[in-house]
Design a protein around this motif. Structure first.
Motif, mmCIF file in Angstrom:
data_model
loop_
_atom_site.group_PDB
_atom_site.id
_atom_site.type_symbol
_atom_site.label_atom_id
_atom_site.label_comp_id
_atom_site.label_asym_id
_atom_site.label_seq_id
_atom_site.Cartn_x
_atom_site.Cartn_y
_atom_site.Cartn_z
ATOM 1 N N LEU A 375 19.351 -24.029 9.551
ATOM 2 C CA LEU A 375 19.947 -24.250 8.359
ATOM 3 C C LEU A 375 20.064 -22.671 7.601
ATOM 4 O O LEU A 375 21.235 -22.458 7.093
ATOM 5 C CB LEU A 375 18.915 -24.888 7.240
ATOM 6 C CG LEU A 375 19.499 -25.187 5.778
ATOM 7 C CD1 LEU A 375 20.875 -25.649 5.873
ATOM 8 C CD2 LEU A 375 18.643 -25.730 5.051
ATOM 9 N N ASP A 376 19.072 -21.782 7.897
ATOM 10 C CA ASP A 376 19.224 -20.338 7.276
ATOM 11 C C ASP A 376 20.176 -19.875 7.712
ATOM 12 O O ASP A 376 20.810 -19.088 7.161
ATOM 13 C CB ASP A 376 17.741 -19.864 7.449
ATOM 14 C CG ASP A 376 16.467 -20.221 6.811
ATOM 15 O OD1 ASP A 376 16.916 -20.853 5.967
ATOM 16 O OD2 ASP A 376 15.543 -20.203 7.220
ATOM 17 N N LEU A 378 23.073 -21.139 9.299
ATOM 18 C CA LEU A 378 24.342 -21.573 8.515
ATOM 19 C C LEU A 378 24.639 -20.892 7.150
ATOM 20 O O LEU A 378 25.760 -20.649 6.705
ATOM 21 C CB LEU A 378 24.144 -23.074 8.296
ATOM 22 C CG LEU A 378 24.427 -24.080 9.454
ATOM 23 C CD1 LEU A 378 24.324 -25.585 9.155
ATOM 24 C CD2 LEU A 378 25.864 -23.866 10.070
ATOM 25 N N ASN A 379 23.577 -20.916 6.279
ATOM 26 C CA ASN A 379 23.879 -20.345 5.150
ATOM 27 C C ASN A 379 24.097 -18.853 5.203
ATOM 28 O O ASN A 379 24.572 -18.289 4.065
ATOM 29 C CB ASN A 379 22.572 -20.637 4.136
ATOM 30 C CG ASN A 379 22.384 -21.881 3.513
ATOM 31 O OD1 ASN A 379 23.490 -22.729 3.673
ATOM 32 N ND2 ASN A 379 21.477 -22.513 3.601
ATOM 33 N N GLN A 382 27.674 -19.350 4.984
ATOM 34 C CA GLN A 382 28.138 -19.725 3.703
ATOM 35 C C GLN A 382 28.352 -18.340 2.669
ATOM 36 O O GLN A 382 29.278 -18.294 2.084
ATOM 37 C CB GLN A 382 27.305 -20.856 3.158
ATOM 38 C CG GLN A 382 27.261 -22.084 3.994
ATOM 39 C CD GLN A 382 28.690 -22.645 3.781
ATOM 40 O OE1 GLN A 382 29.477 -22.620 4.610
ATOM 41 N NE2 GLN A 382 28.850 -23.146 2.546
ATOM 42 N N ASP A 383 27.308 -17.680 2.717
ATOM 43 C CA ASP A 383 27.116 -16.538 1.862
ATOM 44 C C ASP A 383 28.482 -15.410 2.296
ATOM 45 O O ASP A 383 28.748 -14.700 1.393
ATOM 46 C CB ASP A 383 25.655 -15.876 1.890
ATOM 47 C CG ASP A 383 25.612 -14.660 1.152
ATOM 48 O OD1 ASP A 383 25.592 -14.791 -0.160
ATOM 49 O OD2 ASP A 383 25.380 -13.456 1.564
ATOM 50 N N GLU A 387 30.495 -19.118 -0.211
ATOM 51 C CA GLU A 387 30.423 -20.513 -0.571
ATOM 52 C C GLU A 387 29.063 -20.635 -0.885
ATOM 53 O O GLU A 387 28.300 -20.134 -0.466
ATOM 54 C CB GLU A 387 30.923 -21.213 0.582
ATOM 55 C CG GLU A 387 32.449 -21.382 0.951
ATOM 56 C CD GLU A 387 33.097 -22.087 0.081
ATOM 57 O OE1 GLU A 387 32.625 -22.805 -0.784
ATOM 58 O OE2 GLU A 387 34.329 -21.577 -0.199
ATOM 59 N N PRO A 388 28.709 -21.705 -1.593
ATOM 60 C CA PRO A 388 27.182 -21.947 -2.001
ATOM 61 C C PRO A 388 26.602 -22.629 -0.677
ATOM 62 O O PRO A 388 27.090 -22.971 0.030
ATOM 63 C CB PRO A 388 27.333 -23.128 -2.919
ATOM 64 C CG PRO A 388 28.812 -23.524 -2.811
ATOM 65 C CD PRO A 388 29.660 -22.534 -2.202
ATOM 66 N N PRO A 389 25.252 -22.416 -0.772
ATOM 67 C CA PRO A 389 24.519 -22.691 0.357
ATOM 68 C C PRO A 389 24.239 -24.169 0.638
ATOM 69 O O PRO A 389 24.220 -24.734 -0.491
ATOM 70 C CB PRO A 389 23.024 -21.953 0.246
ATOM 71 C CG PRO A 389 23.026 -21.960 -1.043
ATOM 72 C CD PRO A 389 24.327 -21.635 -1.609
ATOM 73 N N PHE A 390 24.108 -24.656 1.686
ATOM 74 C CA PHE A 390 23.968 -26.040 2.063
ATOM 75 C C PHE A 390 22.249 -26.194 1.707
ATOM 76 O O PHE A 390 21.538 -25.312 1.861
ATOM 77 C CB PHE A 390 24.153 -26.428 3.420
ATOM 78 C CG PHE A 390 25.349 -26.392 3.913
ATOM 79 C CD1 PHE A 390 26.294 -27.135 3.242
ATOM 80 C CD2 PHE A 390 25.851 -25.381 4.918
ATOM 81 C CE1 PHE A 390 27.658 -27.064 3.760
ATOM 82 C CE2 PHE A 390 27.155 -25.414 5.194
ATOM 83 C CZ PHE A 390 28.063 -26.197 4.672
ATOM 84 N N ASP A 391 21.861 -27.229 1.155
ATOM 85 C CA ASP A 391 20.463 -27.451 0.789
ATOM 86 C C ASP A 391 19.936 -28.336 2.023
ATOM 87 O O ASP A 391 18.511 -28.288 2.132
ATOM 88 C CB ASP A 391 20.390 -28.617 -0.312
ATOM 89 C CG ASP A 391 20.871 -27.729 -1.782
ATOM 90 O OD1 ASP A 391 20.524 -26.694 -1.923
ATOM 91 O OD2 ASP A 391 21.376 -28.629 -2.571
ATOM 92 N N SER A 396 25.844 -30.254 5.781
ATOM 93 C CA SER A 396 26.830 -29.445 6.297
ATOM 94 C C SER A 396 27.889 -30.117 7.367
ATOM 95 O O SER A 396 27.614 -31.399 7.336
ATOM 96 C CB SER A 396 25.988 -28.324 7.207
ATOM 97 O OG SER A 396 25.455 -29.109 8.261
#
Length: 753
Positions: A375-376, A378-379, A382-383, A387-391, A396
């Motif tokens: 997840l880190d 992927l974000n 996004q950054d 785009e906003p990060p996935f929670d 995703s």
């Protein structure tokens, strides 16, 4: 020679065969299956480039290789087939015995389906072990020390001893051998680029064998044996282009946080029984093969590229301790029983062999990608795109969380095969020197599959798939041979080979478009049907000028239907196996040996292979995934091996010098840039060449013992071609490649009697 399951003379056997005994293997410095392939034109052996770390080793004879399902090349230790199903996992691949105490190696080119079964549609490689000594003791010992440019020392030592325990009644032979191949690739820290481990890719190999022989009465012989082998590889053999200096041969890798280790261990107990029935020989071969492998693949750059969109260095800050990796475990067992009855009177016009074969095999393959910070990563992407990060991973495009909280991919497959076969072959001399051959094998192959897949890569929280299939196949052979005189043989053969069935796991929702274009259900377990090969061959074996000139030549055409193919679907990138069309292979094998003057032997062999697919594969949006006429990707059209040896008598001994040169051409066909399977940044494999030199002497130690001392230089020109060049995506700059071992200089000492 036992390529026809009988003892025959090589020059009078109507097949395309390369056979090398122990002394010839030593003279050419052969230590592994890769060495055997390099000196045998028509064999392709190397490493495939996959997204899973170091990839698999692949072997093909006359271009026949699909990297999926039952192998196309049979690998035999004596009469036991030890090849395994191959697939996506890097740990799935054949076991190859190390080259030490061997009687000979036989390479049988062309389908061997009648006598050797479904794993030999392209050919077979047979490692024939020495039998027990019933009358005289014998000793073979070999030691070696070598230094590799920019690498660590390599060394080996082994001894084999045979002796009668009861003269002419009970015999034995035992051997043990150890070798370390020093590493030559330095592993660097991915962030600081400082040296972490020098020469990290060293390899340790150990093998041991024991065999006993019991002659019970005048007609029964029992030969139990045990073979054990353990190979440990500390790190992979791929180096990084960006941090290496190929001009000087200084090879480095800075893309991995951890070494990519591999261990391959197997044991093979076997019992051979021979009963002389007076003009007939009844032979029973019973064996149990048990093998385990474990592989660790570093996924650091893979995870960054696929999940974070990172295509070039440096790796992002905050991930200095990020160590995603894939663990691969396999277990392989095979119980094999073969019973054959052989006409033992070679002087008869009619000769025959009949047999029954049974094998029950099991393969469990598990690979699990540990990526707790997916997840880190992927974000990061996004950054980068604002785009906003996935929670969570569920939000995703993956749509699901890590399996068991740590695995981005988890796959466990269990393959159970049962094979029953009956076969027979008849050779009939219809008139003097003209022999007709007819053979047939009937095989029932039952296959059961259980697969479990889970994780974000599969967009699944977990799915179990169960399938089974059965095939019933006939594999005939027809041949004609004319022995014009004792020195000249002409022959023609037509033979069929069939591989057993397989299963492909569902590829999931991410592959809907790919599946629709090709025409299969991405959510269903698919049956992979048997594929078949017909081979048509003509050849001759000629011995001229009192044996001073030897010529072996053959030409062939192979028609391959319903090719079982492993490939990555172009949009979702998941690998799967399917029956994808047909292929044709045309080729020529030619070998020449000349002894122009006393002491000088010159030899050469050439293989030409034109291997291409003849069926196009449709893709999404009216594209063509693979066009008709596309050449096989890893098969060099031309392979050449040249050798020369000069021996001069000196006192009671002799001195010798030897040179061996190998060459493989590149594929001239332009790359099809319109295919979504093609990475436009990767060229076809390059042409390669290597020169090895050896100088030594042989001298007597006792009346029946001889020592051989030699110095050698392998890869004299320090050739460093880019083999299996790889990166994760077309825009990734994280290029890795394999290559030849850099120039190696060494000393070999062997003793035999």
């Amino acid at each position: 020679m036992t390529a026809t399951r009988k003892d025959t003379v090589l020059s009078r056997t109507p097949l395309s065969i390369v056979a090398k005994g122990q002394e010839e293997l030593d003279a050419q410095g052969v230590r592994s299956i890769a060495d055997i392939a390099s000196i045998t034109p028509g064999i392709t052996f190397g490493q495939s480039a996959t997204v899973y770390g170091t990839g698999q080793t692949t072997i093909a004879i006359r271009g026949v290789d699909s990297q999926s399902g039952i192998p196309t090349t049979g690998i035999y230790i004596d009469d036991t087939p030890v090849q395994t199903r191959v697939g996506v996992s890097p740990s799935l691949g054949n076991a190859y015995p190390q080259v030490f105490d061997l009687e000979r190696v036989e390479v049988l080119r062309g389908p061997q389906g009648t006598l050797f079964g479904s794993g030999s549609v392209g050919g077979a490689v047979r490692f024939i072990m020495p039998g027990p000594n019933y009358n005289e003791p014998s000793l073979y010992s070999r030691a070696e020390l070598a230094s590799t440019k920019h690498g660590a020392l390599s060394y080996e030592g082994g001894v084999a001893f045979g002796a009668p325990l009861v003269d002419d009644k009970v015999g034995m032979r035992v051997s043990a051998w150890y070798r370390r191949d020093g590493g030559y690739i330095d592993r660097l820290d991915p962030y600081t680029k400082q040296l972490v481990e020098k020469d990290s890719n060293e390899r340790d190999s150990f093998s041991a064998r024991a065999t006993l022989g019991f002659r019970l009465g005048d007609n029964l012989t029992l030969t139990p044996s045990m073979y054990y082998q353990d190979v440990k590889i500390d790190d992979g053999d791929r180096f990084e282009l960006a941090t290496s200096d190929r001009d000087s041969g200084d090879l480095r890798l800075s893309l991995n946080h951890r070494p990519e280790s591999h261990r391959d261990e197997f044991a093979l107990p076997a019992l051979k029984a021979e009963l002389d029935l007076g003009g007939m020989l009844l032979i029973s071969d019973t064996s149990y093969f048990h093998r385990t492998t474990e592989t660790i693949n570093d996924d650091t750059s893979l995870s960054f590229v696929f999940s974070g969109g990172l295509t070039e260095g440096p790796f992002p800050a905050g991930f200095e301790d990020y160590m995603p990796f894939t663990e691969n475990f396999t277990k392989q067992t095979a119980r094999t029983q073969e019973l054959r009855l052989v006409d033992d009177n070679q002087s008869d016009r009619l000769n025959w062999i009949v047999g029954l074969f049974y094998q029950k095999s099991y393969v469990r393959d598990q690979y699990q990608a540990n990526d707790p910070r997916l997840l880190d990563v992927l974000n990061l992407f996004q950054d980068a795109v604002g785009e906003p990060p996935f929670d969570s991973l569920t939000e995703s495009f993956f749509g699901t969380e890590l399996y068991q909280g740590q695995f981005s991919l988890f796959q466990r497959n269990e393959h159970r095969d049962k094979q029953y076969a009956a076969y027979g072959q008849v050779d009939y001399e219809v008139i003097d020197r003209l022999t007709l051959t007819a053979g047939l094998r009937y095989t029932i192959a039952k296959y059961d599959f259980v697969g479990f897949g889970a994780g974000p890569v599969y967009a699944s929280d977990g799915q179990t798939d169960i399938a089974d299939t059965t095939s019933k196949t006939l594999t005939p052979k027809f041949g004609i041979a004319f022995q014009a005189d004792p020195d000249n043989l002409f022959y023609a053969n037509a033979s069929k080979g069939v591989r057993g069935p397989g299963v492909a796991s569902p590829v999931g929702a991410n592959c809907i478009e790919d599946a629709a274009a090709i025409g299969f259900d991405p959510f269903a377990t698919l049956d992979v049907e048997p594929d078949s090969i017909w081979s048509y061959e003509i050849g001759s074996k000629n011995r001229l000028f009192d044996g001073k000139v030897a010529i072996d030549a053959s030409a062939y055409r192979i028609n391959w239907d319903d090719v079982q193919t492993l490939f990555a679907l172009p949009q979702c990138t998941i690998q799967t196996s399917l029956n994808l069309g047909s292929a044709k292979i045309d080729g020529v094998d030619f070998a020449l040996s000349v002894k122009p003057v006393n002491g000088l032997t010159l030899g050469g062999s050439v293989s030409y292979i034109d291997a291409r697919y003849t069926t196009a594969i449709p893709g999404p949006n009216n594209t063509i995934i693979r066009k008709a006429g596309e050449p096989f990707p890893l098969v060099a059209p031309w392979t050449v091996q040249l050798n020369g040896e000069y021996v001069a008598l000196v006192g009671d001994g002799e001195i010798y010098s030897r040179a061996d040169f190998t060459y493989a051409s590149s594929i001239d066909e332009p790359v099809d840039f319109d295919s979504p399977l093609v990475d436009p940044t990767l060229p076809r494999p390059p042409s390669t060449s290597q020169l090895d030199l050896r100088i030594g002497g042989r001298f007597s130690l006792t009346d029946d013992a001889e020592a051989d001392v030699s110095v050698f230089v392998n890869n004299v020109t320090n050739s460093q071609p880019l083999l299996s060049l790889f990166h994760e995506t077309p825009d990734s700059q994280f290029y890795r490649s394999g290559t030849f071992r850099p120039r190696t200089i060494g000393l070999t000492v062997s003793i035999r009697n």
